[in-house]
Design an enzyme around this catalytic site. Structure first.
Site, mmCIF file in Angstrom:
data_model
loop_
_atom_site.group_PDB
_atom_site.id
_atom_site.type_symbol
_atom_site.label_atom_id
_atom_site.label_comp_id
_atom_site.label_asym_id
_atom_site.label_seq_id
_atom_site.Cartn_x
_atom_site.Cartn_y
_atom_site.Cartn_z
ATOM 1 N N CYS A 156 0.790 -1.192 0.031
ATOM 2 C CA CYS A 156 -0.118 -0.143 -0.059
ATOM 3 C C CYS A 156 0.770 1.313 0.252
ATOM 4 O O CYS A 156 0.212 2.227 -0.280
ATOM 5 C CB CYS A 156 -1.042 0.179 1.217
ATOM 6 N N HIS A 190 12.565 1.322 5.024
ATOM 7 C CA HIS A 190 12.345 -0.171 4.535
ATOM 8 C C HIS A 190 12.958 -0.929 5.792
ATOM 9 O O HIS A 190 14.024 -0.975 6.207
ATOM 10 C CB HIS A 190 13.160 -0.602 3.391
ATOM 11 N N HIS A 219 -1.998 19.822 6.631
ATOM 12 C CA HIS A 219 -2.878 18.509 6.382
ATOM 13 C C HIS A 219 -2.121 17.346 6.539
ATOM 14 O O HIS A 219 -0.907 17.209 6.088
ATOM 15 C CB HIS A 219 -3.361 18.930 4.950
ATOM 16 N N HIS A 237 -2.530 7.110 5.352
ATOM 17 C CA HIS A 237 -2.943 5.851 4.303
ATOM 18 C C HIS A 237 -4.269 5.087 5.289
ATOM 19 O O HIS A 237 -4.263 4.753 6.507
ATOM 20 C CB HIS A 237 -1.980 4.915 4.198
ATOM 21 N N HIS A 261 -14.322 5.381 5.147
ATOM 22 C CA HIS A 261 -15.813 5.112 5.469
ATOM 23 C C HIS A 261 -16.355 5.093 4.085
ATOM 24 O O HIS A 261 -16.946 4.281 3.909
ATOM 25 C CB HIS A 261 -16.413 6.422 6.152
ATOM 26 N N ASN A 293 -10.595 0.754 1.947
ATOM 27 C CA ASN A 293 -9.001 0.690 1.968
ATOM 28 C C ASN A 293 -8.679 0.556 0.440
ATOM 29 O O ASN A 293 -8.879 -0.720 -0.205
ATOM 30 C CB ASN A 293 -8.323 -0.325 2.676
#
Length: 510
Positions: free
Chosen positions: A242, A321, A405, A409, A438, A442
């Site tokens: 993701c 990573h 802002h 994720h 909502h 995802n």
């Protein structure tokens, strides 16, 4: 990254504040936030505050010079003409080298998010009904999925691919290609229409999709559809989870530093058709409940003329990573269960590993973005604790001073809860993430763009605002992208929120 603690997590969104009667005791009711902001302003502008008096003194002395003093200065320069020429040459040479080697600015001209048709919406009851009708899940698995859904933070208007609406679901290669084409072309059509860019003007194409990597590749699919030019630099990133959307932006940035005067398109998506799990292993059922259809297409440019119409400028990309650690490597792992059915398994250590990756990422990011006041506070508490063994709590930098802002994720409710708590954010800072989860679920690597589209639809982005996009992914990775708004940003045409933004924010059942 998705969230394996949906069924366990709770959160408190508000803090009860006791209102004093009459005049307050100012000694004990000093608002530390205001003191901190004043300290931040003083330290941040310390150099300016010191230079202003110095410049005023120099200007004052210059006005005190009489014509004779000016004449003597001119004669001094004439007698040292060689020195003046040599210094001038070195200054011009140094300035030229600096200009030629400095990184080129990277502009985000516009982006688009795919919004599926309403017939692909899947509410809770329909989801559970289809799961039962497949005949692949036992009663325990069905009840587990119901509990996950009830606590997931997803609404009743998320989308599943067309193939998954059939009974039995179609998991063929043709159906997977159909889903990929629908979402990628849907986002790209909107992007090209909004920017008036011809597909043949694109010089760089980066596509990321973690779990569906056919031959020819998804990037080749786009080249064929839009008849992109033959010398296009195209890349197809797979298996990166993701957080791959930020990785794709970073790759496009590096390519735009090398190739002048061109455009790059970054397409981020995930494919559900062939990756729905039809087994009964609990740790592999959670992605079924959280992942939904989505895609984004982003247009980047290194052309100076595009600054006038671009929405944002890329400031930093920081990638972390943790794959060298075995637990981190296997915490999000595609495998087969005992019955030979393929799915993505989530480790119980996922949240702890994500926390470690986040800590490493913000440790690198902090010095790049935090005001010097925050860095000094963090450093002083660190020195006091390490060198002087003082019993002080570790100072958590206030990232609200660095960013306006936050696009976290939308991997799951617990992910958003943990970042809100650990970064000491306010509910409005995580509103875009909660509402994206909502409304769209995802959507993997494209979720951070749906979140930015939400903030734009609310008309909250002003010139100079900084946006922090942060994503987690298998491997295990935590990646951040920082953007600066170049103007007061208005939502683009076909913004995915344009027909429902007035209904948001909504109260999410916890």
């Amino acid at each position: 990254m998705n969230d394996h603690r949906e069924s366990e997590s709770t959160t408190t969104n508000g803090v009860q504040i006791r209102q004093p009667r009459g005049l307050p005791d100012f000694l004990h009711t000093v608002n530390l936030k205001h003191v901190k902001l004043g300290y931040h302003y003083l330290i941040t502008h310390l150099l300016t505050l010191c230079l202003v008096p110095l410049m005023a003194f120099v200007i004052f002395q210059a006005f005190q010079l009489n014509p004779n003093d000016i004449h003597q200065l001119w004669l001094h320069l004439q007698y040292n003409l060689v020195s003046v020429i040599v210094c001038s040459v070195f200054l011009v040479f140094g300035a030229t080298v600096y200009v030629m080697t400095m990184p080129r600015s990277l502009f985000l001209v516009d982006y688009a998010c795919y919004k599926p048709p309403s017939n692909l919406q899947v509410n809770f009851e329909r989801f559970m009904e289809h799961s039962k009708l497949t005949g692949d899940f036992d009663d325990s698995s069905l009840e587990f999925q119901r509990k996950i859904l009830e606590r997931s933070g997803l609404g009743d208007e998320t989308y599943a691919p067309e193939s998954m609406h059939d009974i039995p679901p179609r998991q063929s290669m043709a159906a997977a290609r159909e889903e990929a084409q629908q979402v990628m072309f849907g986002a790209l059509d909107v992007l090209f229409a909004n920017t008036n860019i011809k597909p043949k003007d694109i010089g760089i194409l980066v596509v990321n999709c973690s779990l569906f990597n056919p031959t020819p590749s998804l990037s080749a699919m786009i080249v064929n559809k839009y008849k992109l030019r033959g010398n296009l630099r195209s890349f197809n990133l797979g298996g990166m989870g993701c957080s791959a959307g930020v990785i794709a932006v970073d790759l496009a940035k590096d390519m735009l530093q090398v190739h002048r005067n061109t455009y790059a398109v970054v397409v981020s998506t995930e494919n559900m058709t062939q990756n729905w799990y039809f087994g009964n292993k609990k740790s592999m059922l959670i992605p079924n409940c959280l992942f939904r259809v989505g895609a984004s297409a982003v247009l980047l440019s290194n052309k100076a003329k595009d600054k006038r119409r671009a929405k944002y400028k890329l400031v930093h990309v920081v990638r972390t990573h943790k794959g060298a650690d075995d637990k981190a490597f296997k915490c999000v792992y595609q495998e087969q269960d005992d019955a030979g059915k393929t799915g993505v398994s989530l480790s119980k250590d996922l949240m702890a590993i994500a926390g470690g990756a986040l800590k490493a990422n913000i440790t690198t990011l902090g010095p790049l973005v935090l005001p010097i006041s925050e860095q000094l506070l963090f450093f002083s508490t660190l020195v006091a604790k390490k060198l002087f063994k003082a019993k002080v709590k570790p100072y958590i930098p206030d990232f609200k001073l660095a960013f306006d802002h936050f696009c976290i994720h939308a991997g799951g409710r617990a992910v958003i809860d943990e970042l809100e708590k650990n970064l000491q954010l306010l509910p409005i800072h995580v509103e875009a993430s909660r509402m994206t989860l909502h409304r769209f679920g995802n959507t993997s690597s494209s979720s951070i763009w749906y979140e930015l589209a939400y903030i734009e639809a609310k008309k909250r982005v002003r010139r100079g605002d900084r946006v922090w996009q942060i994503a987690f992914g298998s491997g295990f990775k935590c990646n951040s992208a920082i953007w600066e708004a170049l103007r007061q940003v208005q939502p683009s045409s076909s913004n995915p929120w344009e027909d429902c933004i007035d209904r948001y924010p909504v109260q999410v059942v916890m």
